[in-house]
Design a protein around this motif. Structure first.
Motif, PDB file in Angstrom:
ATOM      1  N   ARG A 233      -3.885 -20.559  -7.233  1.00 55.68           N
ATOM      2  CA  ARG A 233      -3.657 -21.200  -5.937  1.00 55.68           C
ATOM      3  C   ARG A 233      -3.161 -20.643  -4.718  1.00 55.68           C
ATOM      4  N   ASN A 234      -2.425 -19.573  -4.970  1.00 57.45           N
ATOM      5  CA  ASN A 234      -1.936 -18.764  -3.723  1.00 57.45           C
ATOM      6  C   ASN A 234      -3.174 -18.109  -3.300  1.00 57.45           C
ATOM      7  N   ASN A 235      -4.114 -17.630  -4.045  1.00 61.06           N
ATOM      8  CA  ASN A 235      -5.209 -17.034  -3.592  1.00 61.06           C
ATOM      9  C   ASN A 235      -6.312 -18.040  -2.839  1.00 61.06           C
ATOM     10  N   LEU A 236      -6.051 -19.267  -3.142  1.00 56.96           N
ATOM     11  CA  LEU A 236      -6.838 -20.392  -2.302  1.00 56.96           C
ATOM     12  C   LEU A 236      -6.291 -20.533  -1.049  1.00 56.96           C
ATOM     13  N   TYR A 237      -4.886 -20.620  -0.869  1.00 60.91           N
ATOM     14  CA  TYR A 237      -4.206 -20.652   0.479  1.00 60.91           C
ATOM     15  C   TYR A 237      -4.606 -19.338   1.070  1.00 60.91           C
ATOM     16  N   THR A 238      -4.590 -18.191   0.684  1.00 54.52           N
ATOM     17  CA  THR A 238      -4.550 -17.014   1.222  1.00 54.52           C
ATOM     18  C   THR A 238      -5.967 -16.831   1.842  1.00 54.52           C
ATOM     19  N   LYS A 239      -6.966 -17.048   0.931  1.00 57.85           N
ATOM     20  CA  LYS A 239      -8.259 -16.492   1.197  1.00 57.85           C
ATOM     21  C   LYS A 239      -9.045 -17.809   1.950  1.00 57.85           C
ATOM     22  N   VAL A 240      -8.751 -18.817   1.856  1.00 56.37           N
ATOM     23  CA  VAL A 240      -9.678 -20.127   1.997  1.00 56.37           C
ATOM     24  C   VAL A 240      -8.941 -20.912   3.214  1.00 56.37           C
ATOM     25  N   ILE A 241      -7.964 -21.518   2.774  1.00 58.07           N
ATOM     26  CA  ILE A 241      -7.328 -22.597   3.649  1.00 58.07           C
ATOM     27  C   ILE A 241      -6.805 -22.186   4.762  1.00 58.07           C
ATOM     28  N   TYR A 242      -5.860 -21.098   4.610  1.00 61.07           N
ATOM     29  CA  TYR A 242      -5.156 -20.391   5.768  1.00 61.07           C
ATOM     30  C   TYR A 242      -5.486 -19.184   6.288  1.00 61.07           C
ATOM     31  N   ARG A 243      -6.788 -18.662   5.887  1.00 65.52           N
ATOM     32  CA  ARG A 243      -7.159 -17.330   6.409  1.00 65.52           C
ATOM     33  C   ARG A 243      -7.493 -17.131   7.715  1.00 65.52           C
ATOM     34  N   GLY A 244      -7.576 -18.114   8.576  1.00 59.32           N
ATOM     35  CA  GLY A 244      -8.049 -18.044   9.731  1.00 59.32           C
ATOM     36  C   GLY A 244      -9.600 -18.110   9.938  1.00 59.32           C
ATOM     37  N   GLY A 245     -10.009 -17.951  11.203  1.00 58.51           N
ATOM     38  CA  GLY A 245     -11.385 -18.070  11.433  1.00 58.51           C
ATOM     39  C   GLY A 245     -11.776 -17.255  12.440  1.00 58.51           C
ATOM     40  N   GLY A 246     -13.059 -17.073  12.576  1.00 60.86           N
ATOM     41  CA  GLY A 246     -13.723 -16.097  13.692  1.00 60.86           C
ATOM     42  C   GLY A 246     -13.102 -14.685  13.441  1.00 60.86           C
ATOM     43  N   PRO A 247     -12.610 -14.129  14.433  1.00 62.10           N
ATOM     44  CA  PRO A 247     -12.199 -12.617  14.351  1.00 62.10           C
ATOM     45  C   PRO A 247     -10.891 -12.556  13.565  1.00 62.10           C
ATOM     46  N   ASN A 248     -10.341 -13.647  13.184  1.00 56.79           N
ATOM     47  CA  ASN A 248      -9.228 -13.357  12.526  1.00 56.79           C
ATOM     48  C   ASN A 248      -9.426 -13.465  10.935  1.00 56.79           C
ATOM     49  N   GLY A 249     -10.578 -13.819  10.471  1.00 59.91           N
ATOM     50  CA  GLY A 249     -11.013 -13.885   9.065  1.00 59.91           C
ATOM     51  C   GLY A 249     -11.405 -12.584   8.703  1.00 59.91           C
ATOM     52  N   THR A 250     -10.522 -11.719   8.667  1.00 61.14           N
ATOM     53  CA  THR A 250     -10.846 -10.296   8.126  1.00 61.14           C
ATOM     54  C   THR A 250      -9.658  -9.955   7.016  1.00 61.14           C
ATOM     55  N   ILE A 251     -10.223  -9.170   6.246  1.00 57.97           N
ATOM     56  CA  ILE A 251      -9.300  -8.778   5.194  1.00 57.97           C
ATOM     57  C   ILE A 251      -7.961  -8.132   5.745  1.00 57.97           C
TER      58      ILE A 251
END
Length: 352
Positions: A233-251
């Motif tokens: 679930r934490n991975n879901l929050y970290t990598k999908v829901i609250y990961r950010g979009g555009g240039p912020n969606g980086t590792i």
């Protein structure tokens, strides 16, 4: 050697990676450098997914049973008519989980109706039985009859095993979860999941003979969750829901912001609650399956699933996977190569 140990929860791949670390450091001089303090524990959420996968491989995937009116595949066409193609190719875990629960509900309802009519001819429907206001002793007695009589059908028995581990995990009944391991080990062995069978056998032996067993369930009713479920679930929050979009969606950005995931989640919950945006939450209401399960129950009754009828024959004989697994364990035979692929999981699988 340190007095402390490190517990690592995960799936089968995590275990294999830890074994690689242990093997590569086994020439070191001290137990600490051997990484002996690192103890692997199989995640119960992955264990439950493996159990659901075993049910799917036994009763839904084989093409031989698709034409049988009493097969689980045919029942799937009633429960989820638009998903029959996906159910035999690559279903999600939640789909299989729901199918198992809904099908056993309909099957048990049919068993209750048969037993009620056997007790009294006027109880030819469950509504008439309920209207008679049976005593609690009558309900208990009939329940015991159903448990011993009808789960002798292999599919009901296997589905009830799965329902049992789901209930045990939700309530935090660790002893009941532990008691389920042996039967599912046999199932895994018969289905060709030899690595799962081997690792669960090793874990069961360690749990019963080598380790102290002190596990604490959740304080909330029916809210116990395994550690690997929380990690997922934490991975879901970290990598999908609250990961950010555009240039912020980086590792790099995801790693940097990961300690704040719980803060982000709490902020979203506060705002949604403040504006009464409950319909925007990912926790959706459970679908009303009353009519669908009643429809399936009527179909089970029409096909005499739980009644011996002259002239009716099954188109496909289902093997008793537990007995098959016991034989294979004793003979140490391997029937097929294990597939490492598992179910797909999505956000609905990680709802509190």
């Amino acid at each position: 050697m340190s007095e402390h140990i490190m517990l690592i929860y995960g799936d089968l791949l995590t275990k294999e990676q830890l074994d690689t670390v242990h093997n590569s450091w086994c020439i070191e001089l001290t137990p600490k450098n051997h990484f002996q303090y690192v103890i692997f524990l199989p995640g119960l959420f992955h264990y439950k997914m493996a159990c659901a996968d075993a049910i799917w491989r036994t009763y839904i995937q084989p093409k031989e049973g698709h034409d049988d009116e009493n097969s689980l595949y045919q029942h799937t066409a009633v429960l989820q008519p638009e998903e029959t193609g996906k159910m035999v190719s690559k279903p999600g875990f939640q789909q299989v989980h729901d199918i198992i629960h809904h099908d056993i509900w309909a099957s048990i309802m049919d068993c209750w109706q048969i037993e009620a009519e056997n007790e009294n001819q006027e109880w030819n429907t469950l509504e008439n039985f309920a209207a008679s206001e049976p005593t609690w002793d009558d309900v208990v007695a009939m329940s015991r009859t159903i448990v011993w009589k009808y789960p002798s059908t292999i599919r009901n028995k296997d589905k009830l095993m799965y329902i049992d581990i789901c209930q045990a995990m939700n309530t935090g009944d660790i002893r009941r979860v532990e008691a389920s391991f042996l039967l599912w080990i046999y199932m895994f062995k018969a289905m060709g999941k030899h690595k799962y069978a081997s690792q669960m056998t090793r874990f069961l032996l360690n749990l019963q003979f080598n380790w102290l067993n002190k596990l604490s369930p959740s304080r909330h009713v029916l809210a116990f969750r395994a550690v690997d479920w929380v990690v997922k679930r934490n991975n879901l929050y970290t990598k999908v829901i609250y990961r950010g979009g555009g240039p912020n969606g980086t590792i790099e950005h995801i790693i940097k912001e990961s300690p704040l995931i719980k803060v982000y989640h709490n902020c979203h919950v506060i705002i949604k609650n403040g504006f009464h945006l409950q319909h925007q939450m990912i926790r959706h209401a459970q679908p009303d399956m009353t009519n669908t399960i009643h429809k399936l129950s009527m179909r089970i009754k029409e096909n005499y699933t739980h009644i011996k009828k002259d002239g009716l024959k099954a188109l496909w004989l289902i093997p008793d996977q537990i007995n098959e697994g016991m034989v294979l364990m004793q003979e140490q035979k391997i029937v097929s190569e294990e597939e490492m692929t598992g179910f797909n999981v999505d956000g609905d699988d990680f709802i509190d």
